[in-house]
Write a protein that holds these residues in place. Structure first.
Motif, short mmCIF file in Angstrom:
data_model
loop_
_atom_site.label_atom_id
_atom_site.label_comp_id
_atom_site.label_asym_id
_atom_site.label_seq_id
_atom_site.Cartn_x
_atom_site.Cartn_y
_atom_site.Cartn_z
N UNK B 210 -7.21 -5.06 0.09
CA UNK B 210 -7.49 -3.75 -0.52
C UNK B 210 -8.75 -3.18 0.12
N UNK B 213 -7.83 -1.90 3.52
CA UNK B 213 -7.13 -0.61 3.38
C UNK B 213 -8.14 0.50 3.16
N UNK B 214 -9.04 0.23 2.22
CA UNK B 214 -10.09 1.18 1.88
C UNK B 214 -10.91 1.60 3.08
N UNK B 216 -10.25 1.20 6.28
CA UNK B 216 -9.49 1.87 7.33
C UNK B 216 -9.24 3.33 6.98
N UNK B 217 -8.86 3.54 5.72
CA UNK B 217 -8.62 4.91 5.26
C UNK B 217 -9.88 5.75 5.37
N UNK B 233 -2.74 9.93 16.28
CA UNK B 233 -2.05 9.88 14.99
C UNK B 233 -1.04 8.74 14.93
N UNK B 235 -0.64 5.92 16.82
CA UNK B 235 -1.22 4.58 16.88
C UNK B 235 -1.93 4.20 15.59
N UNK B 236 -2.73 5.14 15.10
CA UNK B 236 -3.48 4.81 13.89
C UNK B 236 -2.55 4.65 12.69
N UNK B 237 -1.44 5.41 12.68
CA UNK B 237 -0.49 5.21 11.60
C UNK B 237 0.08 3.80 11.67
N UNK B 240 -2.42 1.39 10.38
CA UNK B 240 -2.50 1.46 8.92
C UNK B 240 -1.31 0.75 8.31
N UNK B 241 -0.11 1.00 8.92
CA UNK B 241 1.08 0.40 8.36
C UNK B 241 1.00 -1.12 8.45
N UNK B 244 -1.11 -2.19 5.57
CA UNK B 244 -0.34 -1.94 4.36
C UNK B 244 0.76 -2.98 4.21
N UNK B 245 1.36 -3.33 5.32
CA UNK B 245 2.42 -4.31 5.33
C UNK B 245 1.90 -5.67 4.89
N UNK B 247 -0.72 -6.20 3.12
CA UNK B 247 -1.04 -6.04 1.71
C UNK B 247 0.20 -6.24 0.85
N UNK B 248 1.29 -5.64 1.30
CA UNK B 248 2.57 -5.77 0.60
C UNK B 248 3.00 -7.23 0.55
#
Lengths: 607, 606
Positions: B210, B213-214, B216-217, B233, B235-237, B240-241, B244-245, B247-248
């Protein structure tokens, strides 16, 4: 973590169509999992409901004096059913929670993807903390709604239906008696959840007030201490803490009543069963097995009932969060390519600005600047031929940054005003436009990765020797060599701290690395000392031959050699020409030159 | 905070669930409210006994009335059952109320102490600690401590009391059946330990993710322009994914443990039931056990498994509380470098409106060690009633003089005297009560104009009205329907910079201190407001000793004396005309900073 103070949760009745559609839309990918989870949930409840009935048979078997083996067999069946139920319960939870997490994952990705497309105007008016809170806390609230929330709703419904059916099968009369206190329970729950909700909202507000007070006091500590107001500030703070204390204790009283009360009402149902049911057994209308099973079914209702209040909160919060996320996702992005977007025909780097007038519209900015009255740029026309250098000077707020930001379409200029190689920037494919511009912004923002990765930010496959070359151009080689990890040193909080000048030079190398046709420096060497700056400018001359350059600077030394110097004043072009021409004109530029001469003179005086 | 810890790790590390050292440090805060904890603990045995009594009463009802079929006396049993329910309800309420009351009071005291501690800190402390971190200490961290009281410590004790009570009662009612029941305890303990370790690791991994994520965001939002300018955009997405992945996946793992733990405990409870049916049924068949005892055992077993399910939640609460306490005490351990002396010398009484002599004697100062001197051997005197203007280029050390005079920082060498006394020998309060400060960047508090004029001081309405009138605040306040109660938004953002300056002037006037320290604002205001400011300034300077960091031409022209500061040293001294005639540093400064105003003034006054 921040305290979520925005947006009171909507009432439960407010499940809007868009919210519902959104939930359904996100669920679609997981519909199999949810269906499977639901089936597992039904199976779980079937197992759970079987146990009291088996218990009834066991007791009846014991009562009728059947052998130990038949009792043992029943016990074995109970254990087997329990194991099966446990397996189903695990499966149902894992699957439905997985779907909830999946939705959270999808929403977070959608949100970030959208954030990447929003323009600076969105970020100008939205606080970072708010966006973060939405991406982290709100998505988590939605996950709670969609995972555990929905699971509990389904579970409660199934458990209620099943348990009551079994109870009716055992004894309709006893069922009626046992459930008599339950309407009371529903009534209490309804009343108290409303109060709990109002109270918790008030408590959150008070806590936010405390937080603001601390923030204000720390920010204004000089005034507080200088005017010896520590005591009065302390009492104001304590008054807020006291309000918080009193509200919290009220919450304790309400909670302290409601949860035990739910338990008590359930116990009273047991009492009723004990009295009425006991009488039924004595009168022979009910077996002891029926009686024990009935009691067990009643016990199965306890948890779903207590969970009801919790479910309500989860749903409220989840819906409020969903509404807030939808608001961001609904923000249109200006940075999209139209259907008729064209590629850049050449990469010559000719810039033409024709009669550009622009104003930021809307609310005042966050830092308290009053809403911009009128326009930031007024009838600005500039032409920069390929490979030449144009310097822009002017006071803070004269519109220099806005002008160059429009070249990169960070703000969308009006149509027909800004052209690159003869094409209106608004018609250019955004990726193309930005690939041909190397932009060094005013604040040299670096990412917390290595220096090498920061330099290669726009072209991640840059070979190392090229990165080293750019390092040399911006006069960073020696300093980088002094870092323990060299070019691989991580920048930022978890790594090395770069000085302002070093950061600016990394940002310059980053822009050079993409090999742009147009290089824009927005006052981006201000923290570099004059000597190093001269050296960098000299090296740039060589390295950027053929590039069109736009330099914004306050320093005469930076701009004096430019092919043309444009002086902006209050959004208008006040003067333009070469250094010599402008000095001769004796206007604003000449004033600037004179002031800097004086400053240098002062600086030269020995300390 | 002695060492610079990673601020972000600092917020995420979770350690032990109980730390005796931290609890000992908390004790002074708990002691005054310990009687409420005692109050709560006194209810615990009552609640436990009332809870334990209920299954037993069911046993009595079955064995003495339902099975033999005798109605007489069943009313008594039912009455006792009702009584047990009500007593348990009341006792649980008392228990809950006591712990929460103690907890809330401890938190109140903790907050109060922290806030007072914060207000005592010096400039260096605030340079080092970002506002956000301090806010977290006073809100989230104290909340975690409150949670520990509300649903941590005492709840665990109550749960344990109930568990032990059940184990004992089972033994007392039917030792053999009890022994059979106990056989599930070892596997239960093993399962609890197994899952606790897994869940704790999963929770830790989740917190770290978390936080990632925080970060990076946050980084991407702050640097969004750069991301977009460099076309990152996509690459950074992906990056992030990837987080997030992860984290999931970590959450999914924790879900599996969580769901399994819950189901396993549930299943174990049912298996115990089966065990009871099998063994107890046999005993009943042999006539060694009654039905009532068996049913009572069913009930006890259910009550036994209830608290075990949410054990892990309570464990996490304790862990968080410990981490918060650690951070809280770290903050409380910082001692300000600047404090009042143990035996402060009394400042001489003020004689009339005049008063307040200031002297700097050989002052050296640096913000960081002895490397970069901001002030170097600075000496000057200001006589009572005199107005002294300080001028110099940016970085000459002007603002530092103010901060040292107010003793926000301590001088490194030399000394500063107020009315002949070293500022370090008098109390901070006495020192600061001699000085009225107006900063360049006026700080206003959210509230009303009146509140911002008198702050928390007991200044009468007439005095406030006079100050407001004299500082020309009345010029814009009178037009407002609420008058002096005109609302001021956070940091005064609903007011213009000129209006904010006027309010700061009236604040200084209302406090009526013999020495005025003024750092003039640099931002230009419209000519009309400029006129008002100059009038107000005139009133403010009258009769007071004043040290002004001047940005206005009119101020330097009106000053009795001008000190020219250059690179931390006093280089020239004299009146405006004298200094101009010298053609030195001042002359250059004048051309650089003030001559433009002369031209502008000529332009606006035709």
């Amino acid at each position: 973590m921040t305290h979520d103070t925005q947006a009171r949760s909507p009432r439960l009745g407010h499940i809007s169509r868009t919210n519902l559609q959104a939930i359904v839309g996100y669920y679609r990918r997981y519909r199999l999992a949810v269906a499977g989870g639901l089936a597992a949930l039904i199976a779980t409840n079937a197992c759970v409901m079987a146990v009291p009935w088996l218990l009834k048979w066991a007791i009846e078997a014991i009562g009728s004096g059947a052998g130990w083996t038949s009792v043992g067999r029943l016990a074995a069946v109970i254990a087997a059913v329990a194991l099966l139920g446990g397996a189903f319960r695990t499966a149902s939870r894992v699957v439905i929670y997985w779907a909830g997490r999946g939705v959270e994952y999808d929403i977070r990705n959608d949100l970030f993807r959208h954030l990447l497309r929003l323009t600076p105007s969105f970020y100008d008016r939205t606080r970072v903390g708010d966006i973060l809170s939405r991406a982290i806390n709100d998505t988590s609230d939605i996950r709670m709604l969609i995972g555990p929330g929905i699971l509990q709703v389904m579970n409660t419904a199934i458990a209620y239906a099943a348990a009551i059916t079994m109870m009716v099968l055992l004894s309709p009369f006893l069922t009626l008696c046992a459930l008599a206190p339950y309407p009371l329970m529903v009534l209490f729950t309804k009343r108290y959840t409303r109060r709990l909700y109002d109270l918790s909202t008030r408590i959150q507000e008070t806590l936010a007030g405390i937080s603001t007070r601390v923030q204000e006091t720390v920010s204004g500590i000089t005034v507080v201490q200088a005017y010896v107001q520590e005591d009065s500030t302390q009492s104001a703070f304590e008054a807020e803490c006291d309000a918080y204390y009193r509200q919290s204790m009220e919450m304790v009283r309400v909670r302290g009543v409601i949860y035990p009360l739910l338990g008590t009402i359930a116990s009273i149902a047991t009492l009723i069963v004990l009295g009425v049911g006991g009488r039924e057994v004595i009168l022979g209308r009910l077996t002891l097995g029926d009686f024990v099973a009935f009691n067990a079914y009643l016990g199965l209702l306890l948890w779903p009932t207590i969970a009801m209040g919790w479910i309500l909160t989860v749903i409220q919060r989840g819906l409020a969060a969903l509404t807030r996320i939808q608001a961001i996702l609904a923000t249109p992005s200006e940075a999209t390519d139209g259907p008729d977007a064209v590629s850049l025909p050449t990469r010559a780097g000719r810039i033409e600005i024709r009669g550009l007038t622009f104003g930021y519209d809307g609310a005042p900015a966050d830092d308290g600047r009053p809403a911009a009255s009128g326009s930031v740029l007024n009838e600005v026309s500039i032409t920069v031929e390929p490979g030449t250098t144009c310097a822009i000077v002017g006071r803070t707020g004269s519109g220099k940054s806005t002008l160059v930001r429009m070249l990169a379409r960070l703000y969308r200029p009006p149509d027909g005003c800004v052209f690159i190689d003869g094409v209106d920037v608004n018609r250019l494919r955004l990726a193309d436009l930005r690939a041909c511009i190397g932009f060094v912004p005013q604040e040299s923002f670096l990412f917390s990765t290595t220096i090498a990765e920061n330099i290669a930010f726009g072209r991640p496959d840059t070979p190392p020797h090229e990165i080293e070359r750019w390092c040399e151009v911006v006069r960073l080689t020696e300093e980088v060599a002094a870092f323990p990890g060299g070019l691989e040193s991580v920048v930022g909080e978890r790594g090395i701290t770069l000085s302002g000048g070093q950061r600016q030079r990394v940002a310059l190398a980053r822009a050079l690395c993409v090999g742009p046709a147009i290089l824009i420096l927005d006052d981006s060497l201000s923290a570099v000392d004059t000597e190093t700056e001269e050296a960098i400018l000299g090296a740039l001359e060589e390295a950027t031959r053929g590039m069109t350059k736009i330099l914004i600077s306050h320093r005469v030394s930076t701009v004096r050699d430019a092919d043309q110097i444009v002086v902006l004043d209050d959004g208008r072009v006040a003067e333009r020409g070469t250094h010599t021409e402008l000095i001769r004109a004796g206007g604003l530029y000449a004033d600037l030159v004179e002031r800097q001469r004086l400053e240098e003179e002062l600086e030269a005086v020995e300390g | 905070m002695t060492k610079q810890t990673d601020p972000f790790r600092e917020e995420t590390i979770l350690g032990r669930a109980y730390d005796a050292r931290l609890m000992r440090r908390l004790w002074p805060f708990v002691r005054p409210h310990a009687r409420w904890l005692g109050f709560s603990l006194a209810f615990m045995p009552v609640a436990t006994l009332a809870g334990l009594a209920q299954p037993y009463l069911i046993k009595v009802a079955i064995d003495s009335h339902i099975v033999p079929g005798t109605f007489s006396g069943i009313g008594l049993v039912l009455g006792a059952y009702l009584a047990a329910i009500l007593v348990e309800f009341a006792a649980r309420f008392g228990e809950l109320y006591g712990t929460n009351l103690a907890g809330q009071r401890v938190v109140f005291d903790l907050r109060r102490t922290l806030f007072a501690h914060l207000q005592r800190q010096d400039g260096r402390f605030f340079d080092r600690n970002p506002v956000g971190r301090l806010v977290t200490r006073l809100t989230s961290d104290t909340e975690a401590v409150s949670d520990m009281f509300a649903s941590g410590v005492v709840a665990i004790v109550a749960d344990v009391a109930m568990l032990v009570g059940i184990v004992v009662v089972l033994w007392l009612i039917a030792p053999k059946l009890a022994l059979v029941t106990y056989t599930v305890l070892p596997p239960l303990a093993l399962i609890a330990v197994f899952f606790r370790a897994r869940l704790r690791d999963a929770f830790r991994a989740i917190r770290v993710l978390v936080a990632r994520l925080n970060t990076y965001l946050q980084e991407n939002i702050l640097g969004m322009t750069v991301v977009q300018l460099f076309g990152r955009e996509g690459r950074n997405f992906e990056a992030f994914r990837a987080i997030n992945d992860e984290h999931f996946r970590v959450n999914h793992r924790s879900n599996i443990y969580d769901a399994s733990f819950y189901a396993v405990v549930d299943t174990l409870s049912s298996i115990t039931l089966a065990l009871l049916v099998w063994f107890g049924g046999g005993q009943i068949l042999q006539g060694a056990l009654t039905f009532g005892v068996l049913v009572a055992f069913f009930e006890y077993v259910q009550r036994f498994f209830l608290p075990i399910r949410d054990l892990s939640a309570k464990f996490t609460i304790m862990q968080q509380a410990m981490a918060s306490l650690e951070r809280t005490f770290t903050l409380l351990d910082t001692t300000p470098a600047v404090a009042s002396p143990a035996a402060p010398a009394p400042l001489p009484a003020r004689s009339g409106a005049q008063g307040g002599a200031v002297a700097f004697e050989g002052v050296w100062f640096s913000y960081n060690g002895e490397a970069e001197w901001v002030l170097r051997d600075l000496s000057f005197r200001v006589a009572p009633g005199e107005t002294v203007a300080i001028v110099g280029a940016t970085g000459a050390g002007k603002t530092t003089i103010i901060k040292l005079l107010q003793r926000f920082y301590e001088v490194r060498r030399g000394r500063i005297l107020i009315d002949g006394l070293d500022v370090r020998s008098v109390s901070l309060e006495a020192l600061r009560r001699r000085i009225a400060l107006v900063l360049q960047d006026v700080f206003l508090f959210a509230g009303t104009v009146e509140h911002n004029v008198r702050l928390g001081e007991a200044i009468g309405p007439e005095a406030v009205a006079r100050a407001v009138e004299a500082a020309r605040v009345s010029s814009f306040v009178h037009a407002h329907p609420a008058g002096l109660q005109m609302p001021v938004a956070e940091r005064g953002r609903n007011l213009s910079s000129g209006q904010r300056q006027l309010i700061a002037f009236s604040r200084a006037l209302a406090f009526d201190r013999p020495i005025l320290v003024l750092d003039e604002a640099t931002s230009s205001v419209d000519p009309e407001t400029e006129g008002l400011i100059q009038e107000a300034l005139h009133v403010l300077l009258e009769g007071r000793t004043a040290i002004v960091i001047a940005h206005r031409l009119s101020t330097i022209q009106g000053a009795d004396r001008i000190l020219v500061l250059h690179k931390g040293q006093l280089r020239e001294e004299g009146t405006h005309q004298e200094l101009l005639a010298r053609k030195g540093l001042y002359h250059t400064l004048y051309k650089l900073q003030y001559r433009g105003q002369e031209a502008a003034a000529r332009k606006t006054r035709p």
